[in-house]
Design a protein around this motif. Structure first.
Motif, short mmCIF file in Angstrom:
data_model
loop_
_atom_site.label_atom_id
_atom_site.label_comp_id
_atom_site.label_asym_id
_atom_site.label_seq_id
_atom_site.Cartn_x
_atom_site.Cartn_y
_atom_site.Cartn_z
N SER A 126 0.88 8.68 8.58
CA SER A 126 0.33 7.72 7.63
C SER A 126 -0.70 8.34 6.71
O SER A 126 -1.01 7.77 5.65
CB SER A 126 -0.32 6.55 8.39
OG SER A 126 0.59 5.93 9.27
N VAL A 162 5.57 2.90 7.06
CA VAL A 162 5.09 4.27 7.24
C VAL A 162 6.03 5.30 6.62
O VAL A 162 5.84 6.51 6.79
CB VAL A 162 4.88 4.55 8.74
CG1 VAL A 162 6.20 4.87 9.45
CG2 VAL A 162 3.86 5.65 8.97
N CYS A 175 -0.55 0.40 8.25
CA CYS A 175 -0.12 1.66 8.86
C CYS A 175 -1.14 2.16 9.89
O CYS A 175 -0.76 2.61 10.98
CB CYS A 175 0.07 2.72 7.78
SG CYS A 175 1.51 2.43 6.72
N SER A 235 -2.17 0.45 3.76
CA SER A 235 -3.01 1.40 4.50
C SER A 235 -3.51 0.76 5.79
O SER A 235 -3.47 1.39 6.86
CB SER A 235 -4.20 1.84 3.64
OG SER A 235 -3.75 2.53 2.48
#
Length: 220
Positions: A31, A166, A72, A69
């Motif tokens: 990630s 991801v 993940c 973000s």
């Protein structure tokens, strides 16, 4: 007198919950690439007034980067059986994960629908929307499954959604390998390689889901 009673044996190792930290660490590293890229994109917003996006488009970009973000990073820890076994942690994380994933997926769809980039990158935007829509659907199905307490189905749909989220890291690795092997990284090849990244992650997710199902059958 010497006792003849047999010593107490420790519980079998397989009966203990595995930590799953190798998988969590791998997912966090995977990630990292798209998250760092997103952070760089956030830093570039508004630095050049001549090329700065509109306020509405900038808001969608921020929503996409922040939502994905968060999804993940936090989602990686859900692959730890030890943490997943803690119902309080799992529920609290899920209440953040699902909305964050939905926001990220919706923003991704909006960026593709209202695409305003170069004409030769339109196909790349279409590839991304083709996978952003299933991610959103998977999250809705995961929510419906947990409402009816279908835990296995919930886990399967969340795994599929996470695999799509991801994919940015997988795509970066695929592009790097392609470049090392001497392949050209034009817009057309990048479009195909992005699609390959989505397919790889989806296949891995299905393998994880099937392995869980076999393990549950053996336990049953």
């Amino acid at each position: 007198m010497v006792s003849t009673s047999a010593p107490t044996r420790p519980a079998p190792a397989r009966a203990r919950r595995r930590s799953g930290w190798p998988a969590v660490t791998g997912l966090l590293l995977l990630s990292a690439l798209p998250i760092l890229g997103g952070a760089q994109r956030l830093g570039e917003l508004g630095t050049d007034p001549a090329s700065a996006p509109s306020a509405a488009l900038a808001g969608v970009i921020v929503a996409h980067i922040v939502g994905m973000s968060l999804y993940c990073l936090l989602g990686a820890f859900q692959f730890s059986p030890a943490l997943r076994g803690r119902s309080a942690w799992h529920r609290r994380a899920g209440r953040v994960l699902i909305p964050a994933g939905m926001v990220g997926a919706l923003a991704s769809i909006a960026l593709a629908v209202f695409f305003s980039g170069p004409a030769d990158e339109f196909a790349l935007a279409i590839v991304r929307i083709v996978f952003a829509v299933p991610m959103l659907v998977f999250l809705v199905l995961a929510t419906a499954a947990i409402v009816r307490r279908a835990f296995a189905a919930h886990g399967a749909w969340m795994t599929r959604a996470y695999a799509i989220a991801v994919t940015g890291g997988t795509q970066a690795l695929v592009l790097i390998i392609w470049s090392v092997l001497g392949g050209e990284t034009g817009v057309v090849s990048e479009t195909w390689l992005v699609g390959v990244g989505f397919v790889i992650n989806s296949l891995v997710a299905e393998g994880i889901i099937r392995r869980r199902a076999r393990r549950d059958v053996r336990r049953g």
